[in-house]
Design a protein around this motif. Sequence first.
Motif, PDB file in Angstrom:
ATOM      1  N   LEU A  85      48.108   9.746  16.875  1.00 34.34           N
ATOM      2  CA  LEU A  85      49.055  10.077  15.506  1.00 34.34           C
ATOM      3  C   LEU A  85      49.419   8.703  14.822  1.00 34.34           C
ATOM      4  CD1 LEU A  85      51.737  12.361  17.214  1.00 34.34           C
ATOM      5  CD2 LEU A  85      49.691  13.152  16.167  1.00 34.34           C
ATOM      6  N   LYS A  86      49.349   9.072  13.489  1.00 36.06           N
ATOM      7  CA  LYS A  86      49.680   7.773  12.695  1.00 36.06           C
ATOM      8  C   LYS A  86      51.225   7.753  12.473  1.00 36.06           C
ATOM      9  CE  LYS A  86      48.875   5.335   8.442  1.00 36.06           C
ATOM     10  NZ  LYS A  86      48.272   5.327   7.032  1.00 36.06           N
ATOM     11  N   ILE A  87      51.879   7.002  13.010  1.00 41.41           N
ATOM     12  CA  ILE A  87      53.297   6.965  12.838  1.00 41.41           C
ATOM     13  C   ILE A  87      53.745   6.026  11.846  1.00 41.41           C
ATOM     14  CG2 ILE A  87      55.667   6.956  14.177  1.00 41.41           C
ATOM     15  CD1 ILE A  87      53.874   9.149  14.982  1.00 41.41           C
ATOM     16  N   SER A  88      54.096   6.268  10.991  1.00 40.01           N
ATOM     17  CA  SER A  88      54.657   5.248   9.793  1.00 40.01           C
ATOM     18  C   SER A  88      55.509   6.124   8.495  1.00 40.01           C
ATOM     19  CB  SER A  88      53.584   4.573   8.993  1.00 40.01           C
ATOM     20  OG  SER A  88      52.778   5.389   8.299  1.00 40.01           O
ATOM     21  N   GLU A  89      56.392   5.280   7.961  1.00 39.96           N
ATOM     22  CA  GLU A  89      57.157   5.998   6.784  1.00 39.96           C
ATOM     23  C   GLU A  89      56.434   6.776   5.876  1.00 39.96           C
ATOM     24  OE1 GLU A  89      60.484   6.164   6.778  1.00 39.96           O
ATOM     25  OE2 GLU A  89      60.879   4.662   8.495  1.00 39.96           O
ATOM     26  N   ASP A  90      55.098   6.011   5.450  1.00 39.05           N
ATOM     27  CA  ASP A  90      54.398   6.715   4.498  1.00 39.05           C
ATOM     28  C   ASP A  90      53.428   7.991   5.130  1.00 39.05           C
ATOM     29  OD1 ASP A  90      52.753   4.794   5.817  1.00 39.05           O
ATOM     30  OD2 ASP A  90      51.448   4.684   4.141  1.00 39.05           O
ATOM     31  N   ALA A  91      53.436   8.118   6.479  1.00 39.04           N
ATOM     32  CA  ALA A  91      52.596   9.119   6.716  1.00 39.04           C
ATOM     33  C   ALA A  91      53.354  10.271   7.356  1.00 39.04           C
ATOM     34  CB  ALA A  91      51.873   8.727   8.090  1.00 39.04           C
ATOM     35  N   ILE A  92      54.398  10.232   7.393  1.00 40.33           N
ATOM     36  CA  ILE A  92      55.502  11.303   7.758  1.00 40.33           C
ATOM     37  C   ILE A  92      56.291  12.027   6.504  1.00 40.33           C
ATOM     38  CG2 ILE A  92      57.307  12.193   9.470  1.00 40.33           C
ATOM     39  CD1 ILE A  92      56.162   9.780  11.098  1.00 40.33           C
ATOM     40  N   ASP A  93      56.363  13.164   6.300  1.00 37.83           N
ATOM     41  CA  ASP A  93      57.339  13.603   5.433  1.00 37.83           C
ATOM     42  C   ASP A  93      58.440  14.211   5.992  1.00 37.83           C
ATOM     43  OD1 ASP A  93      58.654  15.202   3.568  1.00 37.83           O
ATOM     44  OD2 ASP A  93      57.014  16.806   3.505  1.00 37.83           O
ATOM     45  N   PHE A  94      59.688  13.394   5.792  1.00 37.73           N
ATOM     46  CA  PHE A  94      60.994  13.474   6.439  1.00 37.73           C
ATOM     47  C   PHE A  94      61.831  14.405   5.783  1.00 37.73           C
ATOM     48  CE2 PHE A  94      59.606   9.348   8.246  1.00 37.73           C
ATOM     49  CZ  PHE A  94      59.987   9.285   9.472  1.00 37.73           C
ATOM     50  N   SER A  95      61.427  15.217   4.828  1.00 41.51           N
ATOM     51  CA  SER A  95      62.341  16.018   3.986  1.00 41.51           C
ATOM     52  C   SER A  95      62.715  17.193   4.775  1.00 41.51           C
ATOM     53  CB  SER A  95      61.380  16.369   2.726  1.00 41.51           C
ATOM     54  OG  SER A  95      60.645  17.250   2.923  1.00 41.51           O
ATOM     55  N   ARG A  96      61.848  17.760   5.666  1.00 40.60           N
ATOM     56  CA  ARG A  96      62.289  19.014   6.338  1.00 40.60           C
ATOM     57  C   ARG A  96      62.906  18.361   7.698  1.00 40.60           C
ATOM     58  NH1 ARG A  96      59.052  23.269   9.792  1.00 40.60           N
ATOM     59  NH2 ARG A  96      60.895  24.575   9.962  1.00 40.60           N
ATOM     60  N   LEU A  97      62.502  17.441   8.369  1.00 37.98           N
ATOM     61  CA  LEU A  97      63.218  16.871   9.328  1.00 37.98           C
ATOM     62  C   LEU A  97      64.573  16.541   9.272  1.00 37.98           C
ATOM     63  CD1 LEU A  97      62.504  16.154  12.415  1.00 37.98           C
ATOM     64  CD2 LEU A  97      61.898  13.971  11.531  1.00 37.98           C
TER      65      LEU A  97
ATOM     66  N   GLY B 165      65.883  11.704  11.500  1.00 42.90           N
ATOM     67  CA  GLY B 165      64.518  11.330  12.022  1.00 42.90           C
ATOM     68  C   GLY B 165      64.203   9.869  11.353  1.00 42.90           C
ATOM     69  N   TRP B 166      63.558   8.885  12.089  1.00 41.41           N
ATOM     70  CA  TRP B 166      63.147   7.711  11.614  1.00 41.41           C
ATOM     71  C   TRP B 166      62.154   6.990  12.540  1.00 41.41           C
ATOM     72  CZ3 TRP B 166      67.221   8.451  14.855  1.00 41.41           C
ATOM     73  CH2 TRP B 166      67.291   7.658  16.141  1.00 41.41           C
ATOM     74  N   VAL B 167      61.380   5.971  11.831  1.00 39.78           N
ATOM     75  CA  VAL B 167      60.449   5.184  12.433  1.00 39.78           C
ATOM     76  C   VAL B 167      60.837   3.935  12.913  1.00 39.78           C
ATOM     77  CG1 VAL B 167      58.033   4.178  12.410  1.00 39.78           C
ATOM     78  CG2 VAL B 167      58.451   6.532  11.156  1.00 39.78           C
ATOM     79  N   GLU B 168      60.492   3.723  14.307  1.00 34.90           N
ATOM     80  CA  GLU B 168      60.934   2.323  14.769  1.00 34.90           C
ATOM     81  C   GLU B 168      60.163   1.786  15.769  1.00 34.90           C
ATOM     82  OE1 GLU B 168      64.751   1.098  17.541  1.00 34.90           O
ATOM     83  OE2 GLU B 168      65.227   2.341  16.010  1.00 34.90           O
ATOM     84  N   ASN B 169      59.384   0.741  15.654  1.00 37.26           N
ATOM     85  CA  ASN B 169      58.324   0.086  16.603  1.00 37.26           C
ATOM     86  C   ASN B 169      57.277   1.144  16.860  1.00 37.26           C
ATOM     87  OD1 ASN B 169      60.157  -2.032  17.013  1.00 37.26           O
ATOM     88  ND2 ASN B 169      61.280  -0.986  18.669  1.00 37.26           N
ATOM     89  N   ASP B 170      56.550   1.670  15.669  1.00 40.09           N
ATOM     90  CA  ASP B 170      55.489   2.535  15.733  1.00 40.09           C
ATOM     91  C   ASP B 170      55.718   3.786  16.306  1.00 40.09           C
ATOM     92  OD1 ASP B 170      54.118   0.787  14.254  1.00 40.09           O
ATOM     93  OD2 ASP B 170      53.376  -0.456  15.917  1.00 40.09           O
TER      94      ASP B 170
END
Length: 88
Positions: A38-50, A72-77
């Motif tokens: 999985l690509k885990i980054s702020e630009d790869a995830i749509d946080f609107s629903r989460l 939800g948030w991204v931290e250390n990949d």
Amino acid sequence: MSYDPEIDMARQEISFPVASPEPFPRFDDSGIEYLERLKISEDAIDFSRLNSGASVLKNHDPFAVLGVVVRGWVENDRLFVRVRFRRN
């Protein structure tokens, strides 16, 4: 890598990781194994629903709601969530 979850018993909330970029074995419809990454980054995830109170389900059952995602948030990949569980 170990993680010590942040727990708030009074609010029935816990923070924990739910996804990482580490390869994970999966199988396609024909039974062939592959590694999912999985690509885990702020630009790869749509946080609107989460981050709008997404339901936390037991075994993907929409009639078995355990709680809601507070944030939800991204931290250390890794993708982390803060979940508030139902009182019942």
